[in-house]
Design an enzyme around this catalytic site. Structure first.
Site, PDB file in Angstrom:
ATOM      1  CD  GLU A 106      -3.061   1.118  -0.041  1.00  0.00           C
ATOM      2  OE1 GLU A 106      -2.172   1.409  -0.519  1.00  0.00           O
ATOM      3  OE2 GLU A 106      -4.532   0.979   0.245  1.00  0.00           O
ATOM      4  CG  ASP A 107      -1.155   5.004  -1.251  1.00  0.00           C
ATOM      5  OD1 ASP A 107      -1.375   4.000  -0.568  1.00  0.00           O
ATOM      6  OD2 ASP A 107      -1.913   5.852  -2.439  1.00  0.00           O
ATOM      7  CB  ILE A 108      -0.698   6.073   2.390  1.00  0.00           C
ATOM      8  CG1 ILE A 108      -0.973   7.578   3.875  1.00  0.00           C
ATOM      9  CG2 ILE A 108      -1.869   6.297   1.858  1.00  0.00           C
ATOM     10  CD1 ILE A 108      -0.189   8.789   3.466  1.00  0.00           C
ATOM     11  CG  ASP A 110      -5.423   8.893   6.521  1.00  0.00           C
ATOM     12  OD1 ASP A 110      -4.602   9.438   7.933  1.00  0.00           O
ATOM     13  OD2 ASP A 110      -5.518   9.922   6.617  1.00  0.00           O
ATOM     14  N   GLY A 112      -7.109   4.189   8.653  1.00  0.00           N
ATOM     15  CA  GLY A 112      -6.445   2.695   8.385  1.00  0.00           C
ATOM     16  C   GLY A 112      -7.926   1.581   7.765  1.00  0.00           C
ATOM     17  CG  LEU A 113     -11.166   3.482   9.296  1.00  0.00           C
ATOM     18  CD1 LEU A 113     -12.744   4.479   9.235  1.00  0.00           C
ATOM     19  CD2 LEU A 113     -11.850   2.439  10.020  1.00  0.00           C
ATOM     20  CE  LYS A 138      -1.266  11.747   5.697  1.00  0.00           C
ATOM     21  NZ  LYS A 138      -2.511  12.394   5.043  1.00  0.00           N
ATOM     22  CG  PHE A 159      -2.994  15.963   1.662  1.00  0.00           C
ATOM     23  CD1 PHE A 159      -3.773  14.538   1.497  1.00  0.00           C
ATOM     24  CD2 PHE A 159      -2.559  15.647   0.229  1.00  0.00           C
ATOM     25  CE1 PHE A 159      -4.297  13.850   0.217  1.00  0.00           C
ATOM     26  CE2 PHE A 159      -3.440  15.331  -1.262  1.00  0.00           C
ATOM     27  CZ  PHE A 159      -3.965  14.708  -0.534  1.00  0.00           C
ATOM     28  CG  ASP A 166      -4.465  11.045  -5.822  1.00  0.00           C
ATOM     29  OD1 ASP A 166      -4.613  10.481  -5.005  1.00  0.00           O
ATOM     30  OD2 ASP A 166      -5.978  11.905  -6.416  1.00  0.00           O
ATOM     31  NE  ARG A 172      -2.895   8.187  -9.243  1.00  0.00           N
ATOM     32  CZ  ARG A 172      -3.397   7.850  -7.829  1.00  0.00           C
ATOM     33  NH1 ARG A 172      -2.699   7.625  -7.118  1.00  0.00           N
ATOM     34  NH2 ARG A 172      -4.728   8.423  -7.622  1.00  0.00           N
TER      35      ARG A 172
HETATM   36  P1  IMP Z   1      -7.475   5.433   5.077  1.00  0.00           P
HETATM   37  O1  IMP Z   1      -8.789   4.159   5.078  1.00  0.00           O
HETATM   38  O2  IMP Z   1      -7.673   6.801   6.540  1.00  0.00           O
HETATM   39  O3  IMP Z   1      -6.753   4.640   5.301  1.00  0.00           O
HETATM   40  O4  IMP Z   1      -7.132   6.288   4.161  1.00  0.00           O
HETATM   41  C1  IMP Z   1      -5.959   5.853   3.463  1.00  0.00           C
HETATM   42  C2  IMP Z   1      -6.958   6.089   1.925  1.00  0.00           C
HETATM   43  O5  IMP Z   1      -6.776   7.712   2.013  1.00  0.00           O
HETATM   44  C3  IMP Z   1      -5.037   6.325   1.031  1.00  0.00           C
HETATM   45  O6  IMP Z   1      -4.677   4.470   0.062  1.00  0.00           O
HETATM   46  C4  IMP Z   1      -5.332   6.797  -0.065  1.00  0.00           C
HETATM   47  O7  IMP Z   1      -5.407   7.419  -1.115  1.00  0.00           O
HETATM   48  C5  IMP Z   1      -6.118   8.301   0.905  1.00  0.00           C
HETATM   49  N1  IMP Z   1      -4.913   9.313   1.878  1.00  0.00           N
HETATM   50  C6  IMP Z   1      -5.335   9.561   3.430  1.00  0.00           C
HETATM   51  N2  IMP Z   1      -4.240   9.938   3.086  1.00  0.00           N
HETATM   52  C7  IMP Z   1      -3.546  10.611   2.369  1.00  0.00           C
HETATM   53  C8  IMP Z   1      -2.564  11.426   0.938  1.00  0.00           C
HETATM   54  O8  IMP Z   1      -1.427  12.702   2.665  1.00  0.00           O
HETATM   55  N3  IMP Z   1      -1.593  11.859   0.150  1.00  0.00           N
HETATM   56  C9  IMP Z   1      -2.818  11.158  -0.088  1.00  0.00           C
HETATM   57  N4  IMP Z   1      -4.070   9.979  -0.660  1.00  0.00           N
HETATM   58  C10 IMP Z   1      -4.021   9.269   0.803  1.00  0.00           C
HETATM   59 MG    MG Z   2      -5.124   4.097  -1.549  1.00  0.00          MG
END
Ligand code: IMP
Ligand code: MG
Length: 188
Positions: A106-108, A110, A112-113, A138, A159, A166, A172
């Site tokens: 995975e890229d990120i 956040d 985690g959901l 994060k 962010f 993106d 990207r």
């Molecule tokens: P989560 O479900 O909150 O962990 O969100 C994950 C998704 O939110 C990632 O796969 C990204 O697509 C997007 N996302 C969360 N933070 C960022 C950021 O800082 N930059 C770009 N995309 C983000």
């Molecule tokens: Mg993603």
């Protein structure tokens, strides 16, 4: 030719370099070294999550020195009827993952959901193990159940864009990772 601009503007927001390409590269070597020792003799399938992880996955797997399969999938979320709420679907997997050691790339992470849903969907395919590799985490924002096994960088709850990530469809292709300038308001 000027190689890099250290500040960029996307959709009228200012970003500055946060993780330069060389630093990302150096960290990928460390992650790959761990994968190469910890996943030896396993039937590995690397599963890159599109779109954001395409560059991280491509760079990471080229440093892996183990026999492995590489695949990509996308998590689609759409609104179900009132009783079901949001429906998550894993699309693009043609491989049989039964009994495999799946390493999600995975890229990120956040909140985690998204990762929680992804792991839930993957479990239905009966892999023997699921590992999670994320470039960015994060940690302060994390409320999910699943934590990454391999993390490139723990970053603040701000962010970021570039190296696959993106901002509203743009950025990207940037080779460095940029962070929204502190003085800029939050992106919505
Ligand atoms: P989560 O479900 O909150 O962990 O969100 C994950 C998704 O939110 C990632 O796969 C990204 O697509 C997007 N996302 C969360 N933070 C960022 C950021 O800082 N930059 C770009 N995309 C983000
Ligand atoms: Mg993603």
């Amino acid at each position: 030719m000027m190689k890099l601009m250290k500040k960029i503007r996307l959709h009228n927001k200012d970003f500055e370099v946060y993780l330069p390409a060389e630093k990302i590269r150096a960290r990928l070597y460390e992650l790959a070294r761990r994968l190469n020792t910890e996943l030896v003799n396993k039937d590995i399938v690397f599963l890159g999550i599109l779109n954001g992880a395409f560059i991280f996955a491509a760079d990471l797997v080229r440093l892996v020195d183990l026999p492995c399969a590489i695949s990509f999938a996308k998590v689609a979320s759409y609104q179900g009827d009132k009783s079901t709420g949001i429906v998550h679907e894993l699309i693009g997997i043609v491989e049989n993952l039964e009994g495999k050691c799946v390493v999600i790339i995975e890229d990120i992470i956040d909140t985690g959901l998204s990762m929680d849903h992804l792991v839930e969907l993957l479990r239905k395919k009966n892999p023997s193990e699921i590992h999670i590799a994320t470039l960015l985490f994060k940690e302060e924002a994390h409320i999910g159940k699943t934590r990454p096994d391999y993390t490139g960088f723990v970053i603040p709850n701000r962010f970021v864009v570039g190296y696959g990530l993106d901002f509203d469809g743009k950025g990207r292709n940037l080779e460095d990772i940029y962070i929204l300038s502190a003085e800029a308001g939050p992106v919505d």
